[in-house]
Design an enzyme around this catalytic site. Sequence first.
Site, PDB file in Angstrom:
ATOM      1  N   THR A  41      30.708  40.885  46.704  1.00 56.97           N
ATOM      2  CA  THR A  41      31.208  39.983  47.746  1.00 56.97           C
ATOM      3  C   THR A  41      31.368  40.678  49.092  1.00 56.97           C
ATOM      4  O   THR A  41      31.779  40.045  50.071  1.00 56.97           O
ATOM      5  CB  THR A  41      32.559  39.385  47.329  1.00 56.97           C
ATOM      6  OG1 THR A  41      33.463  40.448  46.996  1.00 56.97           O
ATOM      7  CG2 THR A  41      32.391  38.495  46.100  1.00 56.97           C
ATOM      8  N   HIS A  46      36.495  48.230  47.141  1.00 57.25           N
ATOM      9  CA  HIS A  46      37.797  48.475  47.752  1.00 57.25           C
ATOM     10  C   HIS A  46      38.762  49.001  46.704  1.00 57.25           C
ATOM     11  O   HIS A  46      38.400  49.165  45.522  1.00 57.25           O
ATOM     12  CB  HIS A  46      38.336  47.212  48.429  1.00 57.25           C
ATOM     13  CG  HIS A  46      38.391  46.012  47.544  1.00 57.25           C
ATOM     14  ND1 HIS A  46      39.316  45.868  46.519  1.00 57.25           N
ATOM     15  CD2 HIS A  46      37.629  44.885  47.494  1.00 57.25           C
ATOM     16  CE1 HIS A  46      39.132  44.725  45.900  1.00 57.25           C
ATOM     17  NE2 HIS A  46      38.112  44.102  46.466  1.00 57.25           N
ATOM     18  N   HIS A  49      39.125  47.892  43.098  1.00 59.05           N
ATOM     19  CA  HIS A  49      38.131  48.263  42.084  1.00 59.05           C
ATOM     20  C   HIS A  49      38.425  49.617  41.449  1.00 59.05           C
ATOM     21  O   HIS A  49      37.734  50.024  40.506  1.00 59.05           O
ATOM     22  CB  HIS A  49      36.732  48.320  42.714  1.00 59.05           C
ATOM     23  CG  HIS A  49      36.231  46.999  43.219  1.00 59.05           C
ATOM     24  ND1 HIS A  49      36.022  46.739  44.554  1.00 59.05           N
ATOM     25  CD2 HIS A  49      35.901  45.860  42.570  1.00 59.05           C
ATOM     26  CE1 HIS A  49      35.586  45.501  44.703  1.00 59.05           C
ATOM     27  NE2 HIS A  49      35.511  44.951  43.519  1.00 59.05           N
ATOM     28  N   LYS A  83      41.684  32.476  42.102  1.00 51.35           N
ATOM     29  CA  LYS A  83      41.386  31.795  43.351  1.00 51.35           C
ATOM     30  C   LYS A  83      41.901  30.356  43.313  1.00 51.35           C
ATOM     31  O   LYS A  83      41.790  29.678  42.298  1.00 51.35           O
ATOM     32  CB  LYS A  83      39.867  31.792  43.613  1.00 51.35           C
ATOM     33  CG  LYS A  83      39.280  33.190  43.831  1.00 51.35           C
ATOM     34  CD  LYS A  83      39.852  33.825  45.070  1.00 51.35           C
ATOM     35  CE  LYS A  83      39.332  35.238  45.279  1.00 51.35           C
ATOM     36  NZ  LYS A  83      39.928  35.879  46.462  1.00 51.35           N
ATOM     37  N   ARG A  87      35.003  29.949  45.953  1.00 51.05           N
ATOM     38  CA  ARG A  87      34.527  31.039  46.797  1.00 51.05           C
ATOM     39  C   ARG A  87      33.313  30.589  47.609  1.00 51.05           C
ATOM     40  O   ARG A  87      32.567  29.696  47.195  1.00 51.05           O
ATOM     41  CB  ARG A  87      34.116  32.249  45.941  1.00 51.05           C
ATOM     42  CG  ARG A  87      35.254  32.928  45.212  1.00 51.05           C
ATOM     43  CD  ARG A  87      34.717  34.013  44.309  1.00 51.05           C
ATOM     44  NE  ARG A  87      35.745  34.624  43.478  1.00 51.05           N
ATOM     45  CZ  ARG A  87      36.334  35.781  43.725  1.00 51.05           C
ATOM     46  NH1 ARG A  87      36.002  36.449  44.815  1.00 51.05           N
ATOM     47  NH2 ARG A  87      37.247  36.260  42.918  1.00 51.05           N
ATOM     48  N   GLN A 175      28.947  35.030  32.310  1.00 53.58           N
ATOM     49  CA  GLN A 175      29.481  36.367  32.057  1.00 53.58           C
ATOM     50  C   GLN A 175      29.366  36.725  30.580  1.00 53.58           C
ATOM     51  O   GLN A 175      29.057  37.871  30.233  1.00 53.58           O
ATOM     52  CB  GLN A 175      30.941  36.465  32.505  1.00 53.58           C
ATOM     53  CG  GLN A 175      31.532  37.867  32.329  1.00 53.58           C
ATOM     54  CD  GLN A 175      32.917  38.011  32.919  1.00 53.58           C
ATOM     55  OE1 GLN A 175      33.224  37.416  33.945  1.00 53.58           O
ATOM     56  NE2 GLN A 175      33.761  38.800  32.286  1.00 53.58           N
ATOM     57  N   ASP A 196      42.988  39.628  34.229  1.00 54.17           N
ATOM     58  CA  ASP A 196      42.695  38.227  34.540  1.00 54.17           C
ATOM     59  C   ASP A 196      41.340  37.799  33.996  1.00 54.17           C
ATOM     60  O   ASP A 196      41.002  36.614  34.035  1.00 54.17           O
ATOM     61  CB  ASP A 196      42.765  37.993  36.054  1.00 54.17           C
ATOM     62  CG  ASP A 196      41.819  38.892  36.838  1.00 54.17           C
ATOM     63  OD1 ASP A 196      41.311  39.887  36.275  1.00 54.17           O
ATOM     64  OD2 ASP A 196      41.601  38.611  38.037  1.00 54.17           O
ATOM     65  N   LYS A 231      49.866  43.498  45.522  1.00 54.73           N
ATOM     66  CA  LYS A 231      48.651  44.082  44.957  1.00 54.73           C
ATOM     67  C   LYS A 231      48.351  45.429  45.606  1.00 54.73           C
ATOM     68  O   LYS A 231      48.460  45.585  46.807  1.00 54.73           O
ATOM     69  CB  LYS A 231      47.459  43.143  45.172  1.00 54.73           C
ATOM     70  CG  LYS A 231      47.371  42.022  44.163  1.00 54.73           C
ATOM     71  CD  LYS A 231      46.060  41.273  44.313  1.00 54.73           C
ATOM     72  CE  LYS A 231      45.920  40.184  43.253  1.00 54.73           C
ATOM     73  NZ  LYS A 231      44.633  39.472  43.377  1.00 54.73           N
ATOM     74  N   LYS A 234      46.379  46.566  49.437  1.00 54.45           N
ATOM     75  CA  LYS A 234      46.485  45.617  50.534  1.00 54.45           C
ATOM     76  C   LYS A 234      47.195  46.279  51.711  1.00 54.45           C
ATOM     77  O   LYS A 234      48.260  46.869  51.547  1.00 54.45           O
ATOM     78  CB  LYS A 234      47.252  44.369  50.099  1.00 54.45           C
ATOM     79  CG  LYS A 234      46.509  43.526  49.065  1.00 54.45           C
ATOM     80  CD  LYS A 234      45.248  42.928  49.646  1.00 54.45           C
ATOM     81  CE  LYS A 234      44.562  42.013  48.637  1.00 54.45           C
ATOM     82  NZ  LYS A 234      43.301  41.456  49.155  1.00 54.45           N
ATOM     83  N   THR A 235      46.602  46.202  52.900  1.00 50.95           N
ATOM     84  CA  THR A 235      47.173  46.798  54.096  1.00 50.95           C
ATOM     85  C   THR A 235      47.311  45.736  55.175  1.00 50.95           C
ATOM     86  O   THR A 235      46.828  44.611  55.026  1.00 50.95           O
ATOM     87  CB  THR A 235      46.283  47.931  54.631  1.00 50.95           C
ATOM     88  OG1 THR A 235      45.081  47.365  55.179  1.00 50.95           O
ATOM     89  CG2 THR A 235      45.901  48.907  53.524  1.00 50.95           C
TER      90      THR A 235
END
Length: 412
Positions: A41, A46, A49, A83, A87, A175, A196, A231, A234-235
């Site tokens: 994506t 990031h 992962h 989500k 997406r 999947q 998840d 999470k 996250k910044t």
Amino acid sequence: MSNIFQELQKRGFIAQTSHPEELEALFSNESVTFYAGFDITADSLHAGHLMPMMMMMHLQRAGHRPLILMGGGTTMIGDPSGKTEMRSILTKETIDMYKKGIRPQLELLFDFSEGKALMLDNADWLLKLNYIDFLREIGSHFSVNRMLTAETYRARLDRPDGGLSFIELNYMIIQSYDFLHLSRELGCKVQIGGDDQWSNILSGADLIRRVDRKQAYAMTIPLLLNAEGNKMGKTVAGALWLDPNRTSPYEFYQYWRNTHDADVKKYLALLTLLPMEDVERLGAAEGSAINDSKKILAYEITKLIHGEAAAQEAAKSAQALFSGGGDNSAMPTTAVTQAELQAGVPILDALILTKQCPSKSDARRQVEQGGVSINNEKVTGIDHLLQTANLQDGKIIIRKGKKSYHAIVLKD
């Protein structure tokens, strides 16, 4: 082989497994081919992962073979997990471009020599499927009623404004088919993923059992939250990217250097390759000693992702900043024009431009509370302007709080 299953449990990697005793025996007695999937994506992975990748690294170091599956096909559908709305659907050209950016990041972490690890793309088989044949062979093994009980789908069905699209309903089946394909072609026996993904992974193992009468296994990793319940990764600026052009090694280092005291041991166990005896010792530090543990944490993670030289430079630059001088060349920078500086850049705009604050209201609050400095001089008013006269050695250094530094420089 070492008992890697117990090592993973000790480090905190395992949330759920389909057959724990069988899995432990499997990993102890043979070299296991396993896989984890990553939808494409963006043109970089990031920090979110890192958990599956670290787990895969530990397994490879114990003699097992990772298959890193890029979701060139599944990304064209979109995973509904976590989500609240569908997406965005990306084009094949965009996905192919993103994939090229990810490969170098994986090569730093895994040994691809002599087939010890493989990077695959499920577009290579999914885009060739015949729809009718696929429905007859694979779709007949799935109960829609059962699928809709999975949290992945149920959360979406309960939203009055959202709902679930038919294309997303197919994600679990696709999947699951990936797992079946990798089992047939490469002898893959285990799929790992975030907690998840439990329903999707379990469905793949069940499909292999139904269609090929083979045993397959599911393992999930806990979703990692920090001590504040947010999470990991996250910044203010968004995701903590592994690409140095998106998140500089210095910013990456500083993120982990600023870890909450309560998270240090957990992150050392999950996100470094340090032995557990070192994790226990460093994680038990108290008072000012915990800061040394944070430096080791930041260094070890930065070294894994960006290499030893970048980690050393980031650590050196951070030390220089906090000691009030020295080399700050690794500090993140934002360039503005000479004309902009001559006209004056408002401090609130500068804090947003440098991504040190997400909004003007937050920037205003930081200034009013005395938390912003320019070249080590506190900013006393929200109308303060950054101007050419503020340049020192070609930079204007903005500090927010005690730990966030950013330099304004002139465009070439």
